[in-house]
Structures are given as C-alpha cells and as structure tokens.
Scaffold this motif. Structure first.
Motif, short mmCIF file in Angstrom:
data_model
loop_
_atom_site.label_atom_id
_atom_site.label_comp_id
_atom_site.label_asym_id
_atom_site.label_seq_id
_atom_site.Cartn_x
_atom_site.Cartn_y
_atom_site.Cartn_z
N THR A 25 0.85 -1.29 -0.05
CA THR A 25 -0.03 0.14 0.09
C THR A 25 0.97 1.19 0.02
N ALA A 26 0.26 2.37 -0.28
CA ALA A 26 0.94 3.72 -0.18
C ALA A 26 -0.06 4.85 0.34
N GLY A 41 0.33 -1.69 -5.88
CA GLY A 41 -0.54 -1.87 -4.52
C GLY A 41 -1.48 -0.96 -5.00
N MET A 42 -2.23 -0.70 -3.51
CA MET A 42 -3.49 0.09 -3.47
C MET A 42 -3.21 1.06 -2.48
N THR A 43 -4.03 1.95 -2.35
CA THR A 43 -3.46 3.19 -1.34
C THR A 43 -4.32 2.46 -0.05
N ILE A 44 -3.51 2.93 0.89
CA ILE A 44 -3.90 2.30 2.26
C ILE A 44 -5.18 2.83 2.72
N HIS A 45 -5.66 3.79 2.15
CA HIS A 45 -7.26 4.14 2.60
C HIS A 45 -8.03 3.01 1.74
N ALA A 46 -7.92 2.52 0.66
CA ALA A 46 -8.56 1.38 0.03
C ALA A 46 -8.45 0.15 0.88
N HIS A 58 -15.34 -8.30 2.89
CA HIS A 58 -14.32 -8.43 2.07
C HIS A 58 -12.94 -7.66 2.61
N VAL A 59 -13.19 -6.78 3.36
CA VAL A 59 -12.39 -5.51 4.03
C VAL A 59 -11.74 -6.66 5.03
N VAL A 60 -12.60 -7.23 6.06
CA VAL A 60 -12.06 -7.86 7.33
C VAL A 60 -11.14 -9.07 6.82
N LYS A 61 -11.81 -9.79 5.97
CA LYS A 61 -10.94 -11.14 5.10
C LYS A 61 -9.71 -10.50 4.65
N ARG A 62 -9.54 -9.56 4.13
CA ARG A 62 -8.19 -9.04 3.72
C ARG A 62 -7.12 -8.70 4.77
N ILE A 63 -7.74 -7.97 5.49
CA ILE A 63 -6.85 -7.40 6.91
C ILE A 63 -6.60 -8.82 7.63
N GLU A 70 -10.42 2.86 -11.14
CA GLU A 70 -10.38 4.35 -10.84
C GLU A 70 -9.40 4.79 -10.21
N GLY A 71 -8.93 4.13 -9.25
CA GLY A 71 -8.04 4.37 -8.07
C GLY A 71 -6.59 4.35 -9.24
N LEU A 72 -6.55 3.28 -9.83
CA LEU A 72 -5.10 2.99 -10.76
C LEU A 72 -5.16 4.14 -11.70
N LYS A 73 -6.33 4.80 -12.42
CA LYS A 73 -6.38 5.83 -13.15
C LYS A 73 -5.68 7.13 -12.71
N ARG A 74 -6.45 7.42 -11.37
CA ARG A 74 -5.96 8.44 -10.77
C ARG A 74 -4.37 8.56 -10.34
#
Length: 554
Positions: free
Chosen positions: A47-48, A59-64, A87-92, A256-260
């Motif tokens: 993350t970043a 990676g993905m943003t730490i917010h996501a 999905h968030v809980v499972k990921r963490i 959308e996050g990747l595009k930004r």
C-alpha cells in the motif's frame, strides 16, 4: 545503515520505519524484502499514501486497503460499518505483513484510523492487530495534505506510530547524486544549515543568460502551468498525432484508483518530436520511471512509439500493465503505453523519479519540502536549471528537522543491536520463527534432495506440469503472459523444467520464429530485449520475445 543491514532487520518480522534521503535505495530495499517474503510463500499487502505512489509498487492506497476511504474522522459507527464488510475484514485478517510507502504524505490521524480498523478486524489489542508493519518514506519530502484552514499532523506524531514503536532503518548510501558538491547542498537543506553560499550555488544555475534545452523537462508547483506548456508544445508540432487509449479490466473502483495514480494519461496523444518521459520501471527494456526521450517515429503495423533517449539509445515503448495484486491475484489492471508528455511535470508527480536534467520553477513554492523534492530529482548540479525561486524553496518543517536527529540516533542503536544478533547466530532463529508465524514455508527437500523454496514460481510450475499452455497458466493464475514468461525463464534456468517439455506449447508464431531469433539473441546477448525488438522492427512483441528467449539459450 546499508540496504543489506536493513533487509536483515526486516526479515526478522520486526516493525520498521525505512527512511533515508532520495536516492538512498528505499524502493530497492522494499523490493528485495517483498521478493524474500514471496520466496517463503508470504504475500505482503502493498500500500501507499497516494495513488501515484501505489502504482509504483503495484499496490493500492492504504485508504482502500483498510476500507476507511475518504473519511477524516473515525466514529464508532464508521468502525462498525467498515468491519461489517466481509471482504475488508478478510483482507486484513489474511495480512501478515503490511507495507505503507510514502509515509510522509499520510497524516497521523489517518494512520491511527487504519491502526484502529486493523485491531478491530483482527480482534487483537496489539498494534495493528499484530501485523508486521513496514513504513517507508522520507519526512523531508512532501507532507500530508490538509484541508484548507487546517494543519495535518505527521504520521510520527500519531498514537499509532508511538504504539508501533518501529525500528528505524536510516539508509545512508547514495545511489542517485554522485556530484558531491550538489549532495552537500541537499544535505544542508535537510539539516537546516543551508546558507547564502548554498543559495549562491543554486542561483548560479538560473536560466537567465543560459540557453534552455527545449527537450529538458520543466518542473512546476502548479498543474495549470504544466498543462499549459505541454499542450502548447504538442500543438506546435506539425507531425501527425497518434492516439493511445488506456485499456482496463477488473474491479471498477480499483480501476479508478489506478487511473488517478497512473502518470500516463487515459488518452495519450503523441507526435514525432514530442518530448516524453517513461512512467514505469522496466530494466529489461532499458528504461526506468523518469527516463527522458524524444519521439522519433512509430513501429510499422503495431504502432508503438519509438523514442530516442538523452544518451542516444533508441527504444520502442510497448504498452504495459499497472495492476493491483492481492494474495497473488490481480484484482484490477490498466494497460497503457508508459509515457507522458514531459516538457513539463508537477513537483508532486516527480516524487520518486530520477532525472539527468530538469529546469525547475520554484517561484510559487507553497509548502514545506516542495523545493527539496524538486532539487533532489536531479542527479547533479550540471543537470539543474533554475527558472524561478522564492524564499520558501528550501524550507523544511522544523519538527521534521528535530525528529531527523533522533532518527539517526535510533538507527545507530538498531545497527549495533542487530550486529550482535547476527554474530550470536540468533538471526536465523528469528527469521525462522517469523516465517512460521506468518504461515510461510521454510526450505523443503524434493526427492532428489535438492532444496526448493515454495513460491509463486512453484504454482506456475505445477500448472505447466499439468499440461497447461502459457496462456492458460496466465489465465488460471490471473497474471500477465509477461509474468508467466519470467517464471518459466527462471524455472528453465534452474533446470526445474525442460524446454523440450514446453516446446509443443509454444504459439506457432514463436515456434516458427526461433530459426531467425536464435542467431540474433546469440549475437546481441540475452540480457536486454530492446536490441532484438529493434532488429525485427516490432515484428515480435516484448512478451513474445520474453517467451522466445527461453528457448534460445541452448
């Protein structure tokens, strides 16, 4: 501290703050650690703090990642809402190692929210719920973005940072600036000793009276200046425009996050004569994020742009992927030619780049660290042209200067402690305990008594041994063909699979092309693909050449 010492500390599973001045090798050390983790079947969460930084590490943003999104304050209702998302809980819960890059741009408030969510999701009172956390970045660079009229705290000021109490690994080697006079000037900004003599050195590079090379990128503090110059210069070129639209696949919010975060635009318009900059690292194709060049043509039929770099190399730049991977699977990706117009670029988007030359306008500097980031992009004083200057250009936050002195003391203590651990033989014990605790695999022994590390390569090998083609393997693993080719090349070179077994799975084009490709590879060498790509004028894509190279070593 050296990169090797920092890597040893990371492999014990300790919480770490990896820092150092620009060019000290923070990204290289992170990449080495990620490779080590994956060689032991441990998949880190990459993350970043920003979308741009996240694309640099796939990676993905730490917010996501944490599910907090754009909220600025975590209420009990927010916490319940986030931790009710399966999905968030499972990921963490799956995460054993969390890497957060460009930590300087993450506010203390946000870091504390992430920490609270992690503890709640993992039902643990330990910092971040017991996950190993690796924070990377340099607080002398761009600070957290605050809402108008307010001030954001630094991550190191947060309760989350203090409870984590990371070991400080302050890298001191320099791999970007080899100009000692220029390096001394940059260090003076960091330690608060920048004086009139240093200012005189910088201002000796003012553009007045100097002929400005039109091909050198200009760095501005504001987007409007960047867009204006790039659009004007492109419109003035008489050549035909070539348009490259971005392609995408996967989860729409992640796309959308990747595009930004992607430095290449959704629609890239190029002409012969356009000044461009590479936006991604690709050592195999002989370019990195920040490589500068001029478009000199386009490959017939396939249409890829051909650039001439500042050091005289001709490179055909093919489209590449920016992807978000989670647990070894690609959740979303965008595909674009990794170029952007580079007559001008913002200081913000230049963070992380290395440039041979740049013309920098700091006349409208408005925040701490902005001037330092811009100046530290350039490798030497001779590559610097100053277009504008103001008194804020060399200002860094006084709290950061004070904290930096503490960091240097902390890292000296950490270095001595781990030197003793290494000498005592405890390092391997700590590494082994960490690998087991993270659910990874130690070395195993196959029937031939050959040590094998279980990794992502083993998963690819298993599918190939089941008779799958390269394309089928890529689809099954949700990876690109290029990545599968990298895996196969390593497996072949390690003699874990034979090219004889794989020959009948080659696409017809590559199978038939080996006759003409083998002598060329043997003549120019196997290290770089660009000379072979250029020799055949784009007849074979880089992925096709990767695949062919495997069968040309014999």
């Amino acid at each position: 501290m050296t990169q090797e010492q920092a890597l040893e500390i990371l492999t014990t599973g300790a919480n770490v703050f990896l820092t150092g001045q620009p060019g000290s090798g923070k990204t290289h050390t992170l990449n080495a650690y990620v490779a080590w983790l994956r060689s032991h079947s441990i998949e880190p969460a990459l993350t970043a703090s920003t979308g741009i930084a996240a694309t640099h590490i796939s990676g993905m943003t730490i917010h996501a990642w944490s599910g907090i999104g754009i909220i600025e304050r975590l209420t009990p209702e927010d916490l319940d809402r986030i931790t009710s998302k399966e999905h968030v809980v499972k990921r963490i819960q799956k995460t054993q190692v969390l890497i957060i890059d460009e930590i300087s741009m993450l506010s203390g408030e946000t870091l504390s929210m992430v920490e609270k969510v992690a503890r709640e999701a993992r039902h643990s009172d330990k910092p971040f719920g017991g996950i190993q956390v690796v924070l990377a970045g340099d607080f002398f660079q761009l600070p957290p973005i605050a809402k108008r009229g307010s001030t954001a705290s630094f991550a190191f000021e947060s309760t989350a940072w203090k409870s984590l109490n990371p070991i400080v690994c302050y890298l001191t080697e320099q791999h970007r600036q080899e100009d000692l006079k220029y390096l001394e000037l940059l260090n003076a900004i960091r330690d608060g000793s920048f004086d009139h003599m240093h200012a005189s050195t910088v201002l000796s590079r003012e553009g007045d009276g100097m002929e400005l090379d039109a091909d050198i990128p200009q760095l501005f503090t504001h987007n409007a200046d960047v867009d204006r110059l790039n659009n004007e210069r492109l419109a003035a070129l008489p050549a035909k425009a070539h348009v490259f639209p971005m392609q995408s696949a996967g989860s729409l919010p992640i796309i959308e996050g990747l595009k930004r975060g992607c430095l290449s635009p959704e629609t890239l318009t190029l002409k012969e004569g356009a000044v461009v900059m590479c936006t991604k690292n690709n050592p195999a194709a002989s370019y990195v994020n920040g490589t500068l060049g001029v478009v000199i043509g386009f490959v017939p039929v396939t249409g890829e742009p051909i650039i001439e770099t500042h050091d005289g190399r001709e490179l055909a730049i093919t489209a590449t992927d920016w992807a978000v991977e989670e647990n070894g699977k690609v959740r979303a990706k965008i595909t674009q030619v990794p170029l952007r117009l580079a007559w001008a670029i913002t200081v913000h988007k230049s963070q992380g780049m290395s440039m041979d030359a740049a013309a920098i306008d700091l006349s409208r500097t408005f925040e701490y660290g902005q001037g330092y980031v811009a100046l530290s992009r350039v490798r030497s004083l001779s590559g610097l042209t100053v277009l504008g200057w103001n008194e804020q250009a060399t200002m860094v936050h006084p709290d950061v200067t004070r904290y930096d002195k503490d960091l240097r003391e902390y890292t000296e203590h950490a270095g001595k402690t781990f030197a003793q651990i290494r000498e005592s033989g405890e390092l391997i014990t700590l590494q082994t305990a960490f690998i087991k605790g993270a659910g990874g695999t130690l070395e195993v022994v196959d029937p031939e008594n050959r040590p094998v590390k279980r990794s992502t390569y083993d998963e690819t090998l298993t599918l190939l041994e089941q008779g799958m083609t390269f394309a089928e393997t890529a689809k099954e693993r949700d990876l690109t063909i290029g990545t599968i080719c990298d895996h196969v090349e390593k497996l072949v070179l390690e003699k874990r699979i034979s090219t004889d077994v794989l020959m009948d799975r080659l696409p017809v084009k590559i199978h038939d092309g080996l006759i003409e490709l083998k002598p060329v590879f043997k003549k120019v060498g196997f290290e770089k693909l660009t000379p072979v790509f250029s020799k055949f004028k784009g007849k074979y894509s880089y992925d096709e050449l990767k695949l062919a190279r495997i069968f040309c070593h014999e």
